[in-house]
Design a protein around this motif. Structure first.
Motif, PDB file in Angstrom:
ATOM      1  N   SER A   1       7.938  73.814 108.106  1.00 27.48           N
ATOM      2  CA  SER A   1       7.863  73.851 106.646  1.00 27.48           C
ATOM      3  C   SER A   1       8.941  74.814 106.169  1.00 27.48           C
ATOM      4  O   SER A   1       9.608  75.467 106.979  1.00 27.48           O
ATOM      5  CB  SER A   1       6.481  74.322 106.186  1.00 27.48           C
ATOM      6  N   VAL A   2       9.107  74.913 104.866  1.00 26.63           N
ATOM      7  CA  VAL A   2      10.078  75.867 104.330  1.00 26.63           C
ATOM      8  C   VAL A   2       9.492  77.269 104.361  1.00 26.63           C
ATOM      9  O   VAL A   2      10.128  78.226 104.824  1.00 26.63           O
ATOM     10  CB  VAL A   2      10.488  75.493 102.890  1.00 26.63           C
ATOM     11  N   GLU A   3       8.269  77.396 103.889  1.00 27.49           N
ATOM     12  CA  GLU A   3       7.587  78.687 103.841  1.00 27.49           C
ATOM     13  C   GLU A   3       6.198  78.556 104.460  1.00 27.49           C
ATOM     14  O   GLU A   3       5.750  77.461 104.786  1.00 27.49           O
ATOM     15  CB  GLU A   3       7.460  79.169 102.391  1.00 27.49           C
ATOM     16  N   ALA A   4       5.536  79.702 104.597  1.00 22.44           N
ATOM     17  CA  ALA A   4       4.159  79.692 105.089  1.00 22.44           C
ATOM     18  C   ALA A   4       3.226  79.147 104.016  1.00 22.44           C
ATOM     19  O   ALA A   4       3.528  79.192 102.820  1.00 22.44           O
ATOM     20  CB  ALA A   4       3.740  81.118 105.469  1.00 22.44           C
ATOM     21  N   GLY A   5       2.097  78.594 104.442  1.00 19.35           N
ATOM     22  CA  GLY A   5       1.083  78.145 103.503  1.00 19.35           C
ATOM     23  C   GLY A   5       1.287  76.757 102.926  1.00 19.35           C
ATOM     24  O   GLY A   5       0.608  76.380 101.969  1.00 19.35           O
ATOM     25  N   GLU A   6       2.215  75.980 103.494  1.00 16.75           N
ATOM     26  CA  GLU A   6       2.461  74.635 102.971  1.00 16.75           C
ATOM     27  C   GLU A   6       1.647  73.560 103.688  1.00 16.75           C
ATOM     28  O   GLU A   6       1.609  72.411 103.247  1.00 16.75           O
ATOM     29  CB  GLU A   6       3.945  74.300 103.056  1.00 16.75           C
ATOM     30  N   GLY A   7       1.023  73.922 104.805  1.00 16.88           N
ATOM     31  CA  GLY A   7       0.163  72.964 105.488  1.00 16.88           C
ATOM     32  C   GLY A   7       0.713  72.393 106.779  1.00 16.88           C
ATOM     33  O   GLY A   7       0.193  71.399 107.284  1.00 16.88           O
ATOM     34  N   LYS A   8       1.740  73.012 107.364  1.00 14.51           N
ATOM     35  CA  LYS A   8       2.317  72.469 108.598  1.00 14.51           C
ATOM     36  C   LYS A   8       1.341  72.542 109.767  1.00 14.51           C
ATOM     37  O   LYS A   8       1.285  71.622 110.594  1.00 14.51           O
ATOM     38  CB  LYS A   8       3.618  73.198 108.964  1.00 14.51           C
ATOM     39  N   SER A   9       0.553  73.614 109.841  1.00 11.45           N
ATOM     40  CA  SER A   9      -0.403  73.746 110.940  1.00 11.45           C
ATOM     41  C   SER A   9      -1.537  72.734 110.792  1.00 11.45           C
ATOM     42  O   SER A   9      -1.987  72.140 111.777  1.00 11.45           O
ATOM     43  CB  SER A   9      -0.966  75.170 110.989  1.00 11.45           C
ATOM     44  N   THR A  10      -1.997  72.533 109.578  1.00  9.69           N
ATOM     45  CA  THR A  10      -3.019  71.514 109.320  1.00  9.69           C
ATOM     46  C   THR A  10      -2.495  70.137 109.682  1.00  9.69           C
ATOM     47  O   THR A  10      -3.197  69.324 110.293  1.00  9.69           O
ATOM     48  CB  THR A  10      -3.440  71.549 107.843  1.00  9.69           C
ATOM     49  N   THR A  11      -1.253  69.867 109.308  1.00 10.33           N
ATOM     50  CA  THR A  11      -0.637  68.583 109.634  1.00 10.33           C
ATOM     51  C   THR A  11      -0.491  68.422 111.144  1.00 10.33           C
ATOM     52  O   THR A  11      -0.783  67.354 111.698  1.00 10.33           O
ATOM     53  CB  THR A  11       0.736  68.458 108.952  1.00 10.33           C
TER      54      THR A  11
ATOM     55  N   SER B   1      11.676  65.728 114.556  1.00 11.92           N
ATOM     56  CA  SER B   1      11.044  66.769 113.744  1.00 11.92           C
ATOM     57  C   SER B   1      10.552  66.192 112.428  1.00 11.92           C
ATOM     58  O   SER B   1      11.032  65.160 111.952  1.00 11.92           O
ATOM     59  CB  SER B   1      12.021  67.919 113.477  1.00 11.92           C
ATOM     60  N   LEU B   2       9.579  66.884 111.856  1.00 17.97           N
ATOM     61  CA  LEU B   2       9.026  66.572 110.536  1.00 17.97           C
ATOM     62  C   LEU B   2       9.011  67.847 109.713  1.00 17.97           C
ATOM     63  O   LEU B   2       8.806  68.938 110.248  1.00 17.97           O
ATOM     64  CB  LEU B   2       7.593  66.059 110.656  1.00 17.97           C
ATOM     65  N   LEU B   3       9.193  67.706 108.411  1.00 21.41           N
ATOM     66  CA  LEU B   3       9.085  68.841 107.512  1.00 21.41           C
ATOM     67  C   LEU B   3       7.902  68.625 106.578  1.00 21.41           C
ATOM     68  O   LEU B   3       7.793  67.571 105.949  1.00 21.41           O
ATOM     69  CB  LEU B   3      10.361  69.016 106.688  1.00 21.41           C
ATOM     70  N   VAL B   4       7.015  69.608 106.493  1.00 17.30           N
ATOM     71  CA  VAL B   4       5.882  69.566 105.571  1.00 17.30           C
ATOM     72  C   VAL B   4       6.215  70.442 104.376  1.00 17.30           C
ATOM     73  O   VAL B   4       6.630  71.595 104.537  1.00 17.30           O
ATOM     74  CB  VAL B   4       4.591  70.075 106.252  1.00 17.30           C
ATOM     75  N   THR B   5       6.043  69.907 103.169  1.00 17.53           N
ATOM     76  CA  THR B   5       6.277  70.718 101.985  1.00 17.53           C
ATOM     77  C   THR B   5       5.146  70.500 100.987  1.00 17.53           C
ATOM     78  O   THR B   5       4.634  69.382 100.841  1.00 17.53           O
ATOM     79  CB  THR B   5       7.642  70.394 101.339  1.00 17.53           C
ATOM     80  N   ALA B   6       4.732  71.580 100.349  1.00 17.66           N
ATOM     81  CA  ALA B   6       3.644  71.511  99.375  1.00 17.66           C
ATOM     82  C   ALA B   6       4.185  71.079  98.023  1.00 17.66           C
ATOM     83  O   ALA B   6       5.174  71.634  97.530  1.00 17.66           O
ATOM     84  CB  ALA B   6       2.952  72.866  99.262  1.00 17.66           C
ATOM     85  N   ALA B   7       3.562  70.087  97.432  1.00 17.83           N
ATOM     86  CA  ALA B   7       4.012  69.552  96.141  1.00 17.83           C
ATOM     87  C   ALA B   7       4.023  70.647  95.079  1.00 17.83           C
ATOM     88  O   ALA B   7       3.054  71.376  94.907  1.00 17.83           O
ATOM     89  CB  ALA B   7       3.100  68.406  95.696  1.00 17.83           C
TER      90      ALA B   7
ATOM     91  N   LYS C   1      -0.578  68.500  99.780  1.00 18.00           N
ATOM     92  CA  LYS C   1      -1.298  69.159  98.688  1.00 18.00           C
ATOM     93  C   LYS C   1      -0.950  68.571  97.320  1.00 18.00           C
ATOM     94  O   LYS C   1      -0.742  69.290  96.343  1.00 18.00           O
ATOM     95  CB  LYS C   1      -1.031  70.669  98.698  1.00 18.00           C
ATOM     96  N   VAL C   2      -0.881  67.256  97.264  1.00 15.44           N
ATOM     97  CA  VAL C   2      -0.590  66.580  96.001  1.00 15.44           C
ATOM     98  C   VAL C   2      -1.832  66.586  95.119  1.00 15.44           C
ATOM     99  O   VAL C   2      -2.906  66.187  95.544  1.00 15.44           O
ATOM    100  CB  VAL C   2      -0.139  65.125  96.246  1.00 15.44           C
ATOM    101  N   ASP C   3      -1.681  67.055  93.890  1.00 19.41           N
ATOM    102  CA  ASP C   3      -2.782  67.059  92.933  1.00 19.41           C
ATOM    103  C   ASP C   3      -2.838  65.699  92.258  1.00 19.41           C
ATOM    104  O   ASP C   3      -2.012  65.368  91.408  1.00 19.41           O
ATOM    105  CB  ASP C   3      -2.566  68.169  91.899  1.00 19.41           C
ATOM    106  N   MET C   4      -3.821  64.903  92.634  1.00 18.55           N
ATOM    107  CA  MET C   4      -3.896  63.534  92.129  1.00 18.55           C
ATOM    108  C   MET C   4      -4.345  63.466  90.672  1.00 18.55           C
ATOM    109  O   MET C   4      -4.337  62.407  90.066  1.00 18.55           O
ATOM    110  CB  MET C   4      -4.859  62.717  92.999  1.00 18.55           C
TER     111      MET C   4
END
Length: 252
Positions: free
Chosen positions: A42-52, A172-178, A207-210
């Motif tokens: 991910s770019v920063e901590a807390g974006e959900g890469k570990s959950t993913t 590789s994959l990148l996880v980013t929080a919306a 973490k998309v807010d629907m």
């Protein structure tokens, strides 16, 4: 081999989001049979890469594929609250520093087909450990024993570790929080992963807010994101921003 049990809250979350991670898994499988080792950052901590990383590994294991999840975020692991065990166990930093055999660090889980290598104690020199022969040996053994290897890496926007790991991986994959990270930082992170030499698969929009209209175009992605090429992500973002600008002009 120690047994790690997934805590109840993570089990429930995995069930709730199963279809989203199954979609990511399917896309990875269609990306080529040569892709077995996948680094996730991910770019920063807390974006959900570990959950993913965790739920993607569970998804692979759920269809009968031998899967290894490696927690390579030795600086700031979050998996200590994910699994529990009644006995002590060693982790990645123990093996990389020469203080444990590889077989000592691989733990079984209560999820059929899923093994885990925990991060281990925080080392004083995490980057240099990833560059030694022990890490290359780990990758060779993992490829021979498992169908898929998922590596949770540190945020690529903070340290270089993810690029080093991605160089040893197939993709590789990148996880980013919306709505959390500016696009230029996402673009920079993508470029870094692409320069690692492994195949860059795409971005998981997390973490998309629907309930928010401005993310309406991501409706098919589900509440915890999905997988797609970065080009498609950027195109949709540009379209969304263009629509917002047009709306503001009409309103004004």
């Amino acid at each position: 081999m120690p047994l790690l049990k997934l805590v109840k809250s993570k089990v429930n979350f995995a069930k709730q989001t199963e279809e989203y991670y199954n979609a990511i898994r399917t896309n990875i499988q269609f990306s080529g049979a040569q892709i077995k080792v996948i680094a996730i950052s991910s770019v920063e901590a807390g974006e959900g890469k570990s959950t993913t990383s965790l739920n993607l590994a569970i998804s692979f294991a759920s269809v009968g594929l031998r899967t290894l999840l490696i927690d390579a975020d030795t600086r700031n692991s979050v998996f200590s609250g994910t699994f529990k065990s009644n006995e002590p166990y060693k982790g990645l930093s123990n093996f990389l520093s020469g203080n444990a055999d590889l077989n000592e660090t691989i733990c079984q889980t209560d999820i059929s087909g899923l093994d885990v290598i925990a991060s281990g104690p925080v080392p004083p020199n995490p980057t240099s450990l990833l560059q030694n022969d022990n890490f290359r040996h780990l990758m060779e053994v993992a490829r021979s024993r498992y169908d898929y290897v998922i590596i949770d890496t540190p945020p690529v926007g903070l340290v270089i570790d993810a690029v080093i790991i991605a160089h040893q991986a197939d993709a590789s994959l990148l996880v980013t929080a919306a709505g959390k990270i500016k696009r230029r930082f996402v673009t920079k992170a993508v470029e870094q992963l692409e320069q690692s030499g492994s195949q860059f698969l795409g971005v998981v929009l997390n973490k998309v807010d629907m309930t928010v209209d401005k993310y309406g175009s991501y409706g098919s992605y589900g509440s915890y994101g999905s997988y797609g090429s970065y080009g498609e992500y950027r195109k949709k973002t540009d379209q969304t921003e263009g629509h917002s600008r047009a709306h503001r002009r009409r309103k004004g």
